[in-house]
Design a protein around this motif. Structure first.
Motif, PDB file in Angstrom:
ATOM      1  N   LYS A 553     -10.551   3.119  -1.710  1.00 45.91           N
ATOM      2  CA  LYS A 553     -11.119   4.426  -1.379  1.00 45.91           C
ATOM      3  C   LYS A 553     -10.196   5.211  -0.450  1.00 45.91           C
ATOM      4  CE  LYS A 553     -15.970   3.088  -1.947  1.00 45.91           C
ATOM      5  NZ  LYS A 553     -17.267   2.835  -1.271  1.00 45.91           N
ATOM      6  N   GLN A 554      -9.535   4.519   0.461  1.00 46.01           N
ATOM      7  CA  GLN A 554      -8.602   5.190   1.364  1.00 46.01           C
ATOM      8  C   GLN A 554      -7.456   5.829   0.588  1.00 46.01           C
ATOM      9  OE1 GLN A 554      -6.582   2.565   4.076  1.00 46.01           O
ATOM     10  NE2 GLN A 554      -5.202   4.171   4.813  1.00 46.01           N
ATOM     11  N   VAL A 555      -6.920   5.086  -0.381  1.00 44.48           N
ATOM     12  CA  VAL A 555      -5.846   5.639  -1.202  1.00 44.48           C
ATOM     13  C   VAL A 555      -6.348   6.870  -1.946  1.00 44.48           C
ATOM     14  CG1 VAL A 555      -4.358   5.213  -3.188  1.00 44.48           C
ATOM     15  CG2 VAL A 555      -4.610   3.454  -1.427  1.00 44.48           C
ATOM     16  N   ALA A 556      -7.538   6.750  -2.550  1.00 51.63           N
ATOM     17  CA  ALA A 556      -8.090   7.881  -3.296  1.00 51.63           C
ATOM     18  C   ALA A 556      -8.314   9.092  -2.397  1.00 51.63           C
ATOM     19  CB  ALA A 556      -9.397   7.470  -3.970  1.00 51.63           C
ATOM     20  N   ASP A 557      -8.769   8.866  -1.183  1.00 50.59           N
ATOM     21  CA  ASP A 557      -9.141   9.966  -0.290  1.00 50.59           C
ATOM     22  C   ASP A 557      -7.946  10.642   0.386  1.00 50.59           C
ATOM     23  OD1 ASP A 557     -11.778   9.528  -0.883  1.00 50.59           O
ATOM     24  OD2 ASP A 557     -12.196   8.326   0.921  1.00 50.59           O
ATOM     25  N   THR A 558      -6.848   9.920   0.547  1.00 55.83           N
ATOM     26  CA  THR A 558      -5.756  10.461   1.367  1.00 55.83           C
ATOM     27  C   THR A 558      -4.423  10.615   0.645  1.00 55.83           C
ATOM     28  OG1 THR A 558      -5.134   8.253   2.187  1.00 55.83           O
ATOM     29  CG2 THR A 558      -6.813   9.473   3.443  1.00 55.83           C
ATOM     30  N   TRP A 559      -4.178   9.876  -0.410  1.00 60.97           N
ATOM     31  CA  TRP A 559      -2.876   9.923  -1.068  1.00 60.97           C
ATOM     32  C   TRP A 559      -2.771  11.110  -2.018  1.00 60.97           C
ATOM     33  CZ3 TRP A 559       0.337   5.033  -2.278  1.00 60.97           C
ATOM     34  CH2 TRP A 559       0.371   4.197  -1.146  1.00 60.97           C
ATOM     35  N   TYR A 560      -1.552  11.330  -2.491  1.00 59.84           N
ATOM     36  CA  TYR A 560      -1.268  12.387  -3.462  1.00 59.84           C
ATOM     37  C   TYR A 560      -0.896  11.773  -4.808  1.00 59.84           C
ATOM     38  CZ  TYR A 560      -1.227  16.344  -0.191  1.00 59.84           C
ATOM     39  OH  TYR A 560      -1.584  17.323   0.705  1.00 59.84           O
ATOM     40  N   LEU A 561      -1.211  12.507  -5.854  1.00 65.55           N
ATOM     41  CA  LEU A 561      -0.701  12.215  -7.192  1.00 65.55           C
ATOM     42  C   LEU A 561       0.440  13.184  -7.448  1.00 65.55           C
ATOM     43  CD1 LEU A 561      -0.975  10.809 -10.011  1.00 65.55           C
ATOM     44  CD2 LEU A 561      -2.509  12.695 -10.641  1.00 65.55           C
ATOM     45  N   ILE A 562       1.590  12.680  -7.852  1.00 67.87           N
ATOM     46  CA  ILE A 562       2.763  13.522  -8.051  1.00 67.87           C
ATOM     47  C   ILE A 562       3.413  13.210  -9.398  1.00 67.87           C
ATOM     48  CG2 ILE A 562       4.228  11.885  -6.769  1.00 67.87           C
ATOM     49  CD1 ILE A 562       5.975  14.267  -5.920  1.00 67.87           C
ATOM     50  N   ASN A 563       3.897  14.258 -10.061  1.00 63.94           N
ATOM     51  CA  ASN A 563       4.741  14.040 -11.238  1.00 63.94           C
ATOM     52  C   ASN A 563       6.093  14.691 -10.994  1.00 63.94           C
ATOM     53  OD1 ASN A 563       4.965  16.780 -12.766  1.00 63.94           O
ATOM     54  ND2 ASN A 563       2.768  16.605 -12.322  1.00 63.94           N
ATOM     55  N   ILE A 564       7.138  13.995 -11.374  1.00 64.68           N
ATOM     56  CA  ILE A 564       8.511  14.454 -11.178  1.00 64.68           C
ATOM     57  C   ILE A 564       9.200  14.531 -12.538  1.00 64.68           C
ATOM     58  CG2 ILE A 564      10.757  13.889 -10.187  1.00 64.68           C
ATOM     59  CD1 ILE A 564       9.376  12.450  -7.948  1.00 64.68           C
ATOM     60  N   VAL A 565       9.855  15.642 -12.791  1.00 66.96           N
ATOM     61  CA  VAL A 565      10.667  15.808 -14.001  1.00 66.96           C
ATOM     62  C   VAL A 565      12.105  16.062 -13.571  1.00 66.96           C
ATOM     63  CG1 VAL A 565      11.085  17.184 -16.072  1.00 66.96           C
ATOM     64  CG2 VAL A 565       8.736  16.787 -15.292  1.00 66.96           C
ATOM     65  N   HIS A 566      13.018  15.255 -14.086  1.00 71.75           N
ATOM     66  CA  HIS A 566      14.440  15.555 -13.854  1.00 71.75           C
ATOM     67  C   HIS A 566      14.948  16.259 -15.098  1.00 71.75           C
ATOM     68  CE1 HIS A 566      18.530  15.448 -12.520  1.00 71.75           C
ATOM     69  NE2 HIS A 566      18.156  14.902 -11.374  1.00 71.75           N
ATOM     70  N   ASN A 567      15.295  17.521 -14.942  1.00 73.33           N
ATOM     71  CA  ASN A 567      15.591  18.371 -16.089  1.00 73.33           C
ATOM     72  C   ASN A 567      16.995  18.168 -16.668  1.00 73.33           C
ATOM     73  OD1 ASN A 567      13.108  20.241 -16.331  1.00 73.33           O
ATOM     74  ND2 ASN A 567      13.550  20.217 -14.141  1.00 73.33           N
ATOM     75  N   ASP A 568      17.818  17.363 -16.004  1.00 76.76           N
ATOM     76  CA  ASP A 568      19.131  17.040 -16.565  1.00 76.76           C
ATOM     77  C   ASP A 568      18.983  15.790 -17.431  1.00 76.76           C
ATOM     78  OD1 ASP A 568      21.718  16.519 -17.222  1.00 76.76           O
ATOM     79  OD2 ASP A 568      22.468  16.324 -15.163  1.00 76.76           O
TER      80      ASP A 568
END
Length: 595
Positions: A553-568
């Motif tokens: 629950k702590q992870v769900a409440d405080t962390w971020y979901l991120i997606n990274i694209v390297h365009n090269d």
């Protein structure tokens, strides 16, 4: 598409082809596991699958549900069994209309077995007497819309001791409008060849698919052959006798026996085979692997994701990457859309984009299975070990990934494991690809003689502190774009555009450039609801105030979901340099994770 057209195409190309049969499970968890199995086994390239109809129509609703889901979600051409047992004409109409509505164009028309508790078969009021009546009815009411298969009995029908009369009945079904024959299982190969010759002699010219059932265990074989009193040559019984109590040895024998049958069939000019899988996977997979049979890539992967066969989605050719590992959820949330303009998946701001509730945000596994895979993590380090173990094939699934890593991610699995060891919990990825042939077995998709490309992509959960450091590092590379969001909806990004960024594309002869997979902010914000909800689903398998529940629950409440694209996309290592990975770190993690 009608299966007969696929069969005739395979025959014209002179290639071997195969299909799988499944039955409706008895429990909800069994149904979910079957969907997962169908999703995995479609990678083996079956021309079609079929789904059985329980004795007396006992599984009719579930059968139609599985057919509809398989067509729409997994994009596998599906044939629905339909029997006469306990089926008046109005119920047959309902079943056929349901099949048609979901895009299913194929029916296996059967008389069916007697209902449970009834020794002999009898037609119901307003129903049909035989499969030929069902074939005639379908053709009269639906014309050429449905492709129709019928059953053939190499040993003769159990209720008809006259083999020649039984053969005449089979020809009558073909003459009434059936397109091809699928045989009952058999273990006497010479008897099957004789059956095919007798069919040809009396004028049955349509394709005849032999039904094979790889033996799984001794008692199971006895039970299966008892249904239709199938004949098993004495040599097989003699071979099985010394190993009858060793299931592993029995399965190996069954695999080798089936391979022998198939090799003999191909030598005799029979190019197709129908596997009675009994909802099992291993034996069928090993048979195809040992035979060295691989379906054409454009059949298995016409796009990087499997296109839906629902008529309404026929023009859909673009999807967000976020639901890559949760296809059913994506299909359900977009199933009410009226159209897919220009082939695009649509706009998640539309009021028709389904709400999260009611669309099956679940772990796809029972509580016992989840605990066995994930145990009781109480620290971030223990969580990281679970995610790393999944990447290395040592943990069977994650809440966001019910299947093992995609084949293309296998090549970066050590790097993924190393990233997880640093506290970045990955749930989706793809490596950079710079113009490989569309026929490539790992990265290829689409029509022949094309080239495919993709940008390196990584999606993961990260703590706020680690996110700050990571985005500072990203700011020094103009080729990287990202979106990051927490459960509360606070969005961070380094791009001025919320429009789509194509992360896969293909170039094929005679076609415009196809861009089937994208990243965009609006879709990402819709996906994040499901992504964070899965943390809470995971926490619910533990006691509410246990250390593991509090951690999740702590992870769900405080962390971020991120997606990274390297365009090269020309630099295959560029994305990984963001994490300061060196070969020593990667090797150390790959060798140390032990679950």
């Amino acid at each position: 598409m009608k299966i007969i057209d696929k069969i005739l195409k395979a025959e014209q190309e002179g290639r071997f082809y195969w299909s799988f049969e499944y039955f409706p499970p008895k429990t909800a968890q069994g149904v979910q596991n079957l969907y997962d199995r169908i999703e995995r086994m479609q990678r083996y390239g079956p021309e079609f699958i079929d789904v059985t109809w329980g004795a007396g129509g006992t599984t009719s609703e579930l059968t139609t549900e599985i057919v509809a889901t398989t067509q729409a979600v997994y994009g596998v051409e599906t044939m629905m069994h339909l029997t006469c047992t306990n089926m008046p004409a109005e119920q047959v109409d309902i079943a056929l209309e349901t099949a048609k509505a979901c895009g299913c164009q194929n029916i296996l028309a059967l008389r069916g077995d007697p209902p449970h508790g009834q020794e002999t078969w009898e037609s119901c009021d307003g129903g049909f007497n035989n499969a030929i009546d069902l074939v005639k009815y379908i053709r009269k009411k639906y014309g050429d819309y449905f492709g129709i298969a019928v059953a053939g009995h190499p040993e003769g029908h159990i209720d008809n001791p006259d083999k020649e009369d039984d053969l005449r009945h089979l020809k009558a079904k073909i003459d009434a409008g059936a397109d091809f024959v699928v045989t009952q299982l058999f273990y006497d190969f010479d008897m099957f060849l004789e059956f095919v010759e007798r069919c040809r002699t009396i004028g049955i010219t349509c394709p005849i698919l032999p039904g094979v059932f790889p033996i799984q265990n001794y008692n199971g074989l006895k039970r299966v052959i008892s249904f239709n009193n199938n004949f098993v040559p004495q040599k097989i019984w003699d071979d099985l006798e010394p190993i009858k109590d060793d299931d592993a040895a029995i399965k190996e024998y069954g695999i080798n026996l089936t391979i022998d049958f198939i090799q003999k069939m191909r030598a005799a000019g029979i190019n197709g085979v129908h596997f009675y899988t009994f909802n099992l996977e291993r034996s069928t997979r090993l048979i195809l692997e040992r035979l060295g049979d691989v379906a054409p890539q454009q059949n298995v992967r016409p796009l990087p994701w499997k296109p839906s066969l629902h008529a309404k989605r026929a023009k859909e050719n673009v999807r967000p990457i976020f639901w890559k590992n949760r296809t059913m959820s994506y299909i359900k949330r977009t199933e009410q859309w009226d159209e897919f303009p220009n082939g695009r998946w649509g706009d998640s701001r539309s009021p028709a984009f389904g709400e999260l509730d009611g669309y099956g945000v679940s772990l796809k596994h029972s509580k016992a299975e989840c605990l066995k895979m994930w145990n009781y993590p109480a620290t971030i380090a223990e969580l990281s070990s679970i995610f790393s173990g999944y990447c290395l094939g040592q943990v069977g699934a994650l809440p966001w990934c019910s299947q093992e890593l995609d084949t293309e991610s296998q090549g970066i699995r050590d790097r993924l494991a190393a990233v997880n060891s640093l506290g970045y919990l990955t749930i989706n990825s793809q490596p950079a690809v710079n113009g490989v042939r569309s026929s490539d077995k790992v990265h290829g998709w689409g029509p022949k003689n094309g080239f495919v490309f993709q940008k390196a992509y990584l999606e993961f959960f990260v703590s706020p502190e680690a996110l700050d450091k990571l985005t500072q590092k990203i700011s020094s590379d103009a080729n990287i774009t990202y979106y990051a969001v927490n459960q509360q909806g606070d969005l961070k990004m380094n791009t001025q555009s919320e429009g789509p960024n194509a992360v896969t594309w293909g170039i094929f002869p005679g076609k415009e450039v196809i861009q089937p997979t994208i990243v965009e902010a609006v879709a990402f914000m819709a996906w994040k609801e499901e992504a964070f909800a899965l943390w809470h689903e995971w926490s619910r398998i533990y006691e509410p105030e246990s250390p593991t529940s509090r951690l999740l629950k702590q992870v769900a409440d405080t962390w971020y979901l991120i997606n990274i694209v390297h365009n090269d996309f020309q630099d295959g290592d560029a994305l990984w340099r963001v994490f300061d990975l060196d070969n020593a770190t990667i090797s150390n993690v790959a060798g140390s994770v032990d679950r």
